[in-house]
Design a protein around this motif. Structure first.
Motif, PDB file in Angstrom:
ATOM      1  N   ASN A  32      86.648  23.952  58.736  1.00 46.63           N
ATOM      2  CA  ASN A  32      86.843  24.957  57.686  1.00 46.63           C
ATOM      3  C   ASN A  32      88.319  25.089  57.323  1.00 46.63           C
ATOM      4  O   ASN A  32      88.655  25.309  56.157  1.00 46.63           O
ATOM      5  CB  ASN A  32      86.263  26.307  58.115  1.00 46.63           C
ATOM      6  N   GLY A  33      89.212  24.933  58.305  1.00 45.72           N
ATOM      7  CA  GLY A  33      90.646  24.942  58.016  1.00 45.72           C
ATOM      8  C   GLY A  33      91.044  23.770  57.129  1.00 45.72           C
ATOM      9  O   GLY A  33      91.825  23.914  56.183  1.00 45.72           O
ATOM     10  N   ILE A  34      90.507  22.584  57.432  1.00 48.63           N
ATOM     11  CA  ILE A  34      90.786  21.393  56.623  1.00 48.63           C
ATOM     12  C   ILE A  34      90.276  21.587  55.206  1.00 48.63           C
ATOM     13  O   ILE A  34      90.965  21.281  54.224  1.00 48.63           O
ATOM     14  CB  ILE A  34      90.169  20.146  57.281  1.00 48.63           C
ATOM     15  N   LEU A  35      89.057  22.096  55.075  1.00 44.79           N
ATOM     16  CA  LEU A  35      88.499  22.336  53.742  1.00 44.79           C
ATOM     17  C   LEU A  35      89.315  23.385  52.982  1.00 44.79           C
ATOM     18  O   LEU A  35      89.460  23.304  51.758  1.00 44.79           O
ATOM     19  CB  LEU A  35      87.041  22.762  53.851  1.00 44.79           C
ATOM     20  N   GLY A  36      89.868  24.361  53.694  1.00 42.85           N
ATOM     21  CA  GLY A  36      90.732  25.361  53.061  1.00 42.85           C
ATOM     22  C   GLY A  36      91.986  24.728  52.478  1.00 42.85           C
ATOM     23  O   GLY A  36      92.413  25.067  51.369  1.00 42.85           O
ATOM     24  N   TRP A  37      92.589  23.790  53.221  1.00 45.07           N
ATOM     25  CA  TRP A  37      93.764  23.081  52.717  1.00 45.07           C
ATOM     26  C   TRP A  37      93.412  22.262  51.487  1.00 45.07           C
ATOM     27  O   TRP A  37      94.186  22.188  50.525  1.00 45.07           O
ATOM     28  CB  TRP A  37      94.361  22.177  53.797  1.00 45.07           C
ATOM     29  N   ILE A  38      92.254  21.637  51.501  1.00 48.60           N
ATOM     30  CA  ILE A  38      91.827  20.843  50.343  1.00 48.60           C
ATOM     31  C   ILE A  38      91.654  21.744  49.127  1.00 48.60           C
ATOM     32  O   ILE A  38      92.060  21.390  48.015  1.00 48.60           O
ATOM     33  CB  ILE A  38      90.536  20.065  50.669  1.00 48.60           C
ATOM     34  N   GLU A  39      91.078  22.919  49.317  1.00 48.11           N
ATOM     35  CA  GLU A  39      90.920  23.853  48.204  1.00 48.11           C
ATOM     36  C   GLU A  39      92.277  24.284  47.652  1.00 48.11           C
ATOM     37  O   GLU A  39      92.455  24.414  46.440  1.00 48.11           O
ATOM     38  CB  GLU A  39      90.111  25.067  48.646  1.00 48.11           C
ATOM     39  N   GLN A  40      93.255  24.483  48.535  1.00 40.56           N
ATOM     40  CA  GLN A  40      94.596  24.847  48.079  1.00 40.56           C
ATOM     41  C   GLN A  40      95.220  23.719  47.271  1.00 40.56           C
ATOM     42  O   GLN A  40      95.865  23.948  46.246  1.00 40.56           O
ATOM     43  CB  GLN A  40      95.501  25.174  49.263  1.00 40.56           C
ATOM     44  N   LEU A  41      95.036  22.480  47.721  1.00 43.86           N
ATOM     45  CA  LEU A  41      95.592  21.342  46.993  1.00 43.86           C
ATOM     46  C   LEU A  41      94.936  21.183  45.622  1.00 43.86           C
ATOM     47  O   LEU A  41      95.595  20.820  44.653  1.00 43.86           O
ATOM     48  CB  LEU A  41      95.425  20.055  47.804  1.00 43.86           C
ATOM     49  N   GLN A  42      93.641  21.459  45.554  1.00 45.79           N
ATOM     50  CA  GLN A  42      92.952  21.342  44.274  1.00 45.79           C
ATOM     51  C   GLN A  42      93.403  22.419  43.289  1.00 45.79           C
ATOM     52  O   GLN A  42      93.279  22.240  42.079  1.00 45.79           O
ATOM     53  CB  GLN A  42      91.435  21.411  44.479  1.00 45.79           C
ATOM     54  N   ALA A  43      93.934  23.516  43.781  1.00 46.94           N
ATOM     55  CA  ALA A  43      94.374  24.604  42.913  1.00 46.94           C
ATOM     56  C   ALA A  43      95.745  24.339  42.291  1.00 46.94           C
ATOM     57  O   ALA A  43      96.142  25.025  41.356  1.00 46.94           O
ATOM     58  CB  ALA A  43      94.417  25.916  43.703  1.00 46.94           C
ATOM     59  N   VAL A  44      96.471  23.339  42.785  1.00 51.41           N
ATOM     60  CA  VAL A  44      97.809  23.046  42.271  1.00 51.41           C
ATOM     61  C   VAL A  44      97.697  22.423  40.884  1.00 51.41           C
ATOM     62  O   VAL A  44      96.895  21.524  40.651  1.00 51.41           O
ATOM     63  CB  VAL A  44      98.550  22.085  43.236  1.00 51.41           C
ATOM     64  N   ASP A  45      98.533  22.918  39.956  1.00 51.18           N
ATOM     65  CA  ASP A  45      98.539  22.392  38.589  1.00 51.18           C
ATOM     66  C   ASP A  45      99.323  21.079  38.567  1.00 51.18           C
ATOM     67  O   ASP A  45     100.523  21.051  38.830  1.00 51.18           O
ATOM     68  CB  ASP A  45      99.194  23.402  37.649  1.00 51.18           C
ATOM     69  N   THR A  46      98.640  19.981  38.283  1.00 55.26           N
ATOM     70  CA  THR A  46      99.278  18.659  38.277  1.00 55.26           C
ATOM     71  C   THR A  46      99.301  18.045  36.876  1.00 55.26           C
ATOM     72  O   THR A  46      99.466  16.833  36.751  1.00 55.26           O
ATOM     73  CB  THR A  46      98.543  17.706  39.233  1.00 55.26           C
ATOM     74  N   THR A  47      99.169  18.865  35.853  1.00 58.61           N
ATOM     75  CA  THR A  47      99.206  18.314  34.498  1.00 58.61           C
ATOM     76  C   THR A  47     100.596  17.752  34.239  1.00 58.61           C
ATOM     77  O   THR A  47     101.613  18.381  34.543  1.00 58.61           O
ATOM     78  CB  THR A  47      98.868  19.393  33.451  1.00 58.61           C
ATOM     79  N   GLY A  48     100.631  16.551  33.713  1.00 62.68           N
ATOM     80  CA  GLY A  48     101.898  15.897  33.406  1.00 62.68           C
ATOM     81  C   GLY A  48     102.524  15.170  34.572  1.00 62.68           C
ATOM     82  O   GLY A  48     103.593  14.586  34.428  1.00 62.68           O
ATOM     83  N   VAL A  49     101.900  15.202  35.728  1.00 67.95           N
ATOM     84  CA  VAL A  49     102.440  14.513  36.901  1.00 67.95           C
ATOM     85  C   VAL A  49     101.737  13.173  37.027  1.00 67.95           C
ATOM     86  O   VAL A  49     100.514  13.106  37.142  1.00 67.95           O
ATOM     87  CB  VAL A  49     102.230  15.347  38.189  1.00 67.95           C
ATOM     88  N   GLU A  50     102.526  12.092  36.999  1.00 69.34           N
ATOM     89  CA  GLU A  50     101.959  10.751  37.127  1.00 69.34           C
ATOM     90  C   GLU A  50     101.597  10.481  38.587  1.00 69.34           C
ATOM     91  O   GLU A  50     102.319  10.916  39.489  1.00 69.34           O
ATOM     92  CB  GLU A  50     102.979   9.708  36.664  1.00 69.34           C
ATOM     93  N   PRO A  51     100.517   9.769  38.816  1.00 74.64           N
ATOM     94  CA  PRO A  51     100.185   9.392  40.195  1.00 74.64           C
ATOM     95  C   PRO A  51     101.260   8.480  40.767  1.00 74.64           C
ATOM     96  O   PRO A  51     101.856   7.676  40.045  1.00 74.64           O
ATOM     97  CB  PRO A  51      98.857   8.644  40.073  1.00 74.64           C
ATOM     98  N   MET A  52     101.502   8.608  42.068  1.00 77.27           N
ATOM     99  CA  MET A  52     102.533   7.785  42.690  1.00 77.27           C
ATOM    100  C   MET A  52     102.018   6.391  43.014  1.00 77.27           C
ATOM    101  O   MET A  52     102.786   5.446  43.068  1.00 77.27           O
ATOM    102  CB  MET A  52     103.047   8.462  43.957  1.00 77.27           C
ATOM    103  N   ALA A  53     100.740   6.250  43.276  1.00 73.49           N
ATOM    104  CA  ALA A  53     100.191   4.939  43.623  1.00 73.49           C
ATOM    105  C   ALA A  53      98.779   4.837  43.093  1.00 73.49           C
ATOM    106  O   ALA A  53      97.994   5.768  43.200  1.00 73.49           O
ATOM    107  CB  ALA A  53     100.193   4.751  45.141  1.00 73.49           C
ATOM    108  N   GLY A  54      98.459   3.690  42.516  1.00 74.40           N
ATOM    109  CA  GLY A  54      97.102   3.440  42.042  1.00 74.40           C
ATOM    110  C   GLY A  54      96.741   4.278  40.831  1.00 74.40           C
ATOM    111  O   GLY A  54      97.042   5.461  40.760  1.00 74.40           O
ATOM    112  N   GLY A  55      96.134   3.690  39.873  1.00 70.26           N
ATOM    113  CA  GLY A  55      95.645   4.414  38.721  1.00 70.26           C
ATOM    114  C   GLY A  55      96.699   4.755  37.692  1.00 70.26           C
ATOM    115  O   GLY A  55      96.404   5.387  36.702  1.00 70.26           O
ATOM    116  N   GLY A  56      97.938   4.365  37.934  1.00 73.53           N
ATOM    117  CA  GLY A  56      98.995   4.659  36.985  1.00 73.53           C
ATOM    118  C   GLY A  56      98.984   3.677  35.830  1.00 73.53           C
ATOM    119  O   GLY A  56      98.149   2.783  35.727  1.00 73.53           O
TER     120      GLY A  56
END
Length: 95
Positions: A32-56
């Motif tokens: 549940n702690g790990i899933l909580g961290w994942i939820e926090q990461l998903q809440a971060v606004d990443t619009t305009g941020v290019e991926p660092m590896a793969g898919g760029g």
């Protein structure tokens, strides 16, 4: 999202992990702690941020698929410590 004890037991079963009943609450808290961290990461606004590896936008250039090391069988076999005709000879490992 949070997991209950039954779900943790099911995940452990699917992963073929033997988990003692006494360990289930601790494992449930960790997952549940790990899933909580994942939820926090998903809440971060990443619009305009290019991926660092793969898919760029930059893609790896593919080279032509062609054989480049053919025709040097004798040179390759020259390094063999033991050979049988045109093959590497290795010790038998299965009895």
């Amino acid at each position: 999202m949070s997991l209950d004890t039954a779900t943790v037991r099911r995940v452990a079963s699917l992963a073929r992990l033997r988990v003692e009943e006494a360990e289930l609450p601790r494992l449930e808290a960790e997952l549940n702690g790990i899933l909580g961290w994942i939820e926090q990461l998903q809440a971060v606004d990443t619009t305009g941020v290019e991926p660092m590896a793969g898919g760029g936008a930059e893609q790896l250039r593919l080279r032509e698929d062609r054989v480049t090391d053919g025709g040097i069988q004798q040179q390759v076999l020259a390094n063999a410590p033991d050979r049988a005709d045109v093959f590497f000879s290795v010790p038998k490992v299965v009895e």
